[in-house]
Motif scaffolding. Structure first.
Motif, mmCIF file in Angstrom:
data_model
loop_
_atom_site.group_PDB
_atom_site.id
_atom_site.type_symbol
_atom_site.label_atom_id
_atom_site.label_comp_id
_atom_site.label_asym_id
_atom_site.label_seq_id
_atom_site.Cartn_x
_atom_site.Cartn_y
_atom_site.Cartn_z
ATOM 1 N N SER A 164 0.854 -1.175 0.000
ATOM 2 C CA SER A 164 0.000 0.000 0.000
ATOM 3 C C SER A 164 0.893 1.230 0.000
ATOM 4 N N ASN A 165 0.545 2.210 -0.813
ATOM 5 C CA ASN A 165 1.265 3.486 -0.848
ATOM 6 C C ASN A 165 2.714 3.342 -1.301
ATOM 7 N N MET A 166 3.007 2.362 -2.144
ATOM 8 C CA MET A 166 4.360 2.194 -2.674
ATOM 9 C C MET A 166 4.402 2.602 -4.140
ATOM 10 N N ASN A 167 5.536 3.193 -4.536
ATOM 11 C CA ASN A 167 5.706 3.584 -5.930
ATOM 12 C C ASN A 167 6.367 2.466 -6.729
ATOM 13 N N MET A 171 8.139 -1.110 -5.365
ATOM 14 C CA MET A 171 7.565 -2.421 -5.682
ATOM 15 C C MET A 171 8.579 -3.303 -6.403
ATOM 16 N N ALA A 172 9.320 -2.723 -7.331
ATOM 17 C CA ALA A 172 10.312 -3.513 -8.070
ATOM 18 C C ALA A 172 11.419 -3.995 -7.143
ATOM 19 N N TRP A 173 11.848 -3.137 -6.233
ATOM 20 C CA TRP A 173 12.922 -3.488 -5.295
ATOM 21 C C TRP A 173 12.474 -4.614 -4.366
ATOM 22 N N LEU A 174 11.245 -4.506 -3.846
ATOM 23 C CA LEU A 174 10.724 -5.550 -2.977
ATOM 24 C C LEU A 174 10.467 -6.836 -3.760
ATOM 25 N N ARG A 176 11.843 -8.220 -6.233
ATOM 26 C CA ARG A 176 12.965 -9.045 -6.682
ATOM 27 C C ARG A 176 13.348 -10.080 -5.634
ATOM 28 N N ALA A 177 12.918 -9.897 -4.371
ATOM 29 C CA ALA A 177 13.258 -10.848 -3.301
ATOM 30 C C ALA A 177 12.180 -11.896 -3.091
ATOM 31 N N LEU A 178 11.014 -11.720 -3.715
ATOM 32 C CA LEU A 178 9.877 -12.601 -3.460
ATOM 33 C C LEU A 178 9.815 -13.731 -4.475
ATOM 34 N N ASP A 179 9.347 -14.893 -4.025
ATOM 35 C CA ASP A 179 9.131 -15.991 -4.968
ATOM 36 C C ASP A 179 7.670 -16.083 -5.394
ATOM 37 N N GLN A 180 6.862 -15.138 -4.927
ATOM 38 C CA GLN A 180 5.460 -15.007 -5.339
ATOM 39 C C GLN A 180 5.231 -13.549 -5.757
ATOM 40 N N PRO A 181 4.382 -13.299 -6.746
ATOM 41 C CA PRO A 181 4.167 -11.914 -7.180
ATOM 42 C C PRO A 181 3.391 -11.101 -6.151
ATOM 43 N N LEU A 182 3.686 -9.809 -6.103
ATOM 44 C CA LEU A 182 2.818 -8.897 -5.370
ATOM 45 C C LEU A 182 1.477 -8.856 -6.087
ATOM 46 N N VAL A 183 0.384 -8.900 -5.329
ATOM 47 C CA VAL A 183 -0.928 -9.000 -5.980
ATOM 48 C C VAL A 183 -1.710 -7.693 -5.971
ATOM 49 N N ALA A 184 -1.318 -6.721 -5.141
ATOM 50 C CA ALA A 184 -2.101 -5.483 -5.058
ATOM 51 C C ALA A 184 -1.238 -4.346 -4.554
ATOM 52 N N ASN A 185 -1.631 -3.137 -4.930
ATOM 53 C CA ASN A 185 -1.048 -1.916 -4.379
ATOM 54 C C ASN A 185 -2.200 -0.957 -4.124
ATOM 55 N N GLN A 186 -2.378 -0.575 -2.877
ATOM 56 C CA GLN A 186 -3.487 0.303 -2.501
ATOM 57 C C GLN A 186 -2.976 1.738 -2.452
ATOM 58 N N LEU A 187 -3.536 2.582 -3.320
ATOM 59 C CA LEU A 187 -3.114 3.968 -3.469
ATOM 60 C C LEU A 187 -4.272 4.917 -3.171
ATOM 61 N N GLY A 213 3.390 16.504 -6.125
ATOM 62 C CA GLY A 213 2.980 15.202 -5.636
ATOM 63 C C GLY A 213 2.871 14.169 -6.742
ATOM 64 N N ALA A 214 2.576 14.642 -7.961
ATOM 65 C CA ALA A 214 2.412 13.714 -9.072
ATOM 66 C C ALA A 214 3.727 13.031 -9.425
ATOM 67 N N LEU A 215 4.824 13.768 -9.345
ATOM 68 C CA LEU A 215 6.099 13.226 -9.804
ATOM 69 C C LEU A 215 6.528 12.018 -8.988
ATOM 70 N N ALA A 216 6.149 11.946 -7.725
ATOM 71 C CA ALA A 216 6.545 10.815 -6.882
ATOM 72 C C ALA A 216 5.957 9.509 -7.386
ATOM 73 N N TRP A 217 4.852 9.594 -8.157
ATOM 74 C CA TRP A 217 4.162 8.379 -8.609
ATOM 75 C C TRP A 217 4.482 8.032 -10.053
ATOM 76 N N ALA A 218 5.482 8.665 -10.635
ATOM 77 C CA ALA A 218 5.817 8.411 -12.037
ATOM 78 C C ALA A 218 6.059 6.924 -12.275
ATOM 79 N N GLY A 219 5.354 6.370 -13.232
ATOM 80 C CA GLY A 219 5.533 4.979 -13.612
ATOM 81 C C GLY A 219 4.819 3.961 -12.736
ATOM 82 N N THR A 220 4.177 4.406 -11.668
ATOM 83 C CA THR A 220 3.581 3.454 -10.723
ATOM 84 C C THR A 220 2.396 2.709 -11.334
#
Length: 326
Positions: A164-167, A171-174, A176-187, A213-220
């Motif tokens: 939740s609340n991640m750009n 998400m990409a950094w986290l 890469r360590a998981l063996d299961q995909p992230l399923v949701a991002n709550q914004l 504030g918009a620039l922080a979410w670029a590409g999310t």
């Protein structure tokens, strides 16, 4: 409205297009004990949500200082079959200040496990279908988070992991360590919170300097679509700023008036228009409804009955922005 499958449904097939956010359950944000009337209040809200086809119920361990989860646990005891009818989601990672530590975000492995087990006790259930990490922790270590999630999943306590609340970068950094995909991002996203969408429309325009504030979410949003991560929109109704009978501020009046005009045109509620605007986006956004008013919850079901055209969508977008598009 003809709805394509949600990204989340590839992992949780029974997830509904709308979600119900339980932040308003459990009484006041204080440490007074919850009461039977709080359970009655929650039951009315949950029944209204079920009436419009909602199956996903979103919690967090901090909501009303844990009372939202406790009251929901009381509902499970009243209606044991309820647990099997719903998708149960909760969040952890925000720690309020105490005498021994300041307010902080804690995504250490030990705390994640401790927080999930506490949520399960309050809810009176053995499993969360989805666990979201509530806010980014500057000290988070992806390998440690992955180990905690693997432990919880192996024990059958958590089914899937999201954030939740991640750009996009977080998400990409986290991930890469998981063996299961992230399923949701709550914004925080909707007509009252346009930054994640503005990130793609004004990044190369002088407006970006006045809408930082918009620039922080670029590409999310693009990252979520590329990787099949469900975008869940919290504050989707913006506390009634656009669906109420009167504008809360003069700046909101043009967008509020347009929402009501479109509602009359389509024969639906104003809430339905506000949510349909989000659901038009190709990311297949899943709005999270936060009101505990049963009538207003049921009005949100109108979002399933209307599809806005491109012109209507852009008219709402530009009017809610308050300035012309670049």
């Amino acid at each position: 409205m003809s709805l394509a499958a949600l990204p989340l449904q590839q992992h949780v097939p029974t997830a509904s297009p709308l979600a119900y956010g339980c932040m308003g359950l459990g009484g006041r944000w204080d440490h007074a004990p919850w009461t039977d009337s709080d359970v009655d209040h929650a039951q009315a809200a949950v029944e209204a949500a079920l009436d419009i086809g909602i199956t996903l119920f979103d919690h967090a361990d901090i909501y009303t200082f844990g009372k939202a989860e406790s009251v929901f646990g009381a509902l499970f005891r009243r209606q044991p079959s309820l647990r099997e009818r719903i998708v149960l989601q909760s969040k952890c990672g925000i720690r309020f200040a105490t005498d021994s530590h300041p307010k902080c975000y804690d995504l250490s492995g030990g705390y994640i496990v401790e927080a999930v087990e506490a949520s399960l006790r309050r809810l009176g259930t053995e499993r969360l279908d989805i666990l979201l990490l509530h806010r980014p922790d500057p000290l988070m270590a992806p390998d440690e988070i992955a180990e905690a999630f693997q432990r919880l999943r192996t024990q059958g306590k958590v089914g899937h992991l999201g954030v939740s609340n991640m750009n996009a970068g977080q998400m990409a950094w986290l991930g890469r360590a998981l063996d299961q995909p992230l399923v949701a991002n709550q914004l925080e996203l909707g007509l009252g919170h346009l930054e994640p969408i503005d990130a793609g429309t004004c990044f190369n325009d002088p407006q970006a300097a006045t809408r930082p504030g918009a620039l922080a979410w670029a590409g999310t949003m693009e990252h979520c679509q590329q990787h099949g991560i469900q975008i869940q929109a919290w504050s989707s109704l913006a506390r009634g700023r656009f669906s109420g009978d009167t504008a809360q501020t003069s700046a909101d009046e043009p967008a509020r008036a347009l929402v009501h005009q479109l509602a009359r045109h389509h024969g639906v509620s104003a809430e339905g228009i506000v949510l349909a605007w989000l659901m038009k986006h190709p990311a297949r956004i899943q709005p999270v409804i936060g009101t505990s008013n049963p009538d207003r919850i049921r009005a949100c079901g109108d979002a399933m009955r209307v599809t806005l055209n491109r012109g209507e969508w852009y008219s709402l977008y530009e009017t809610a922005r308050g300035v012309p598009l670049p």
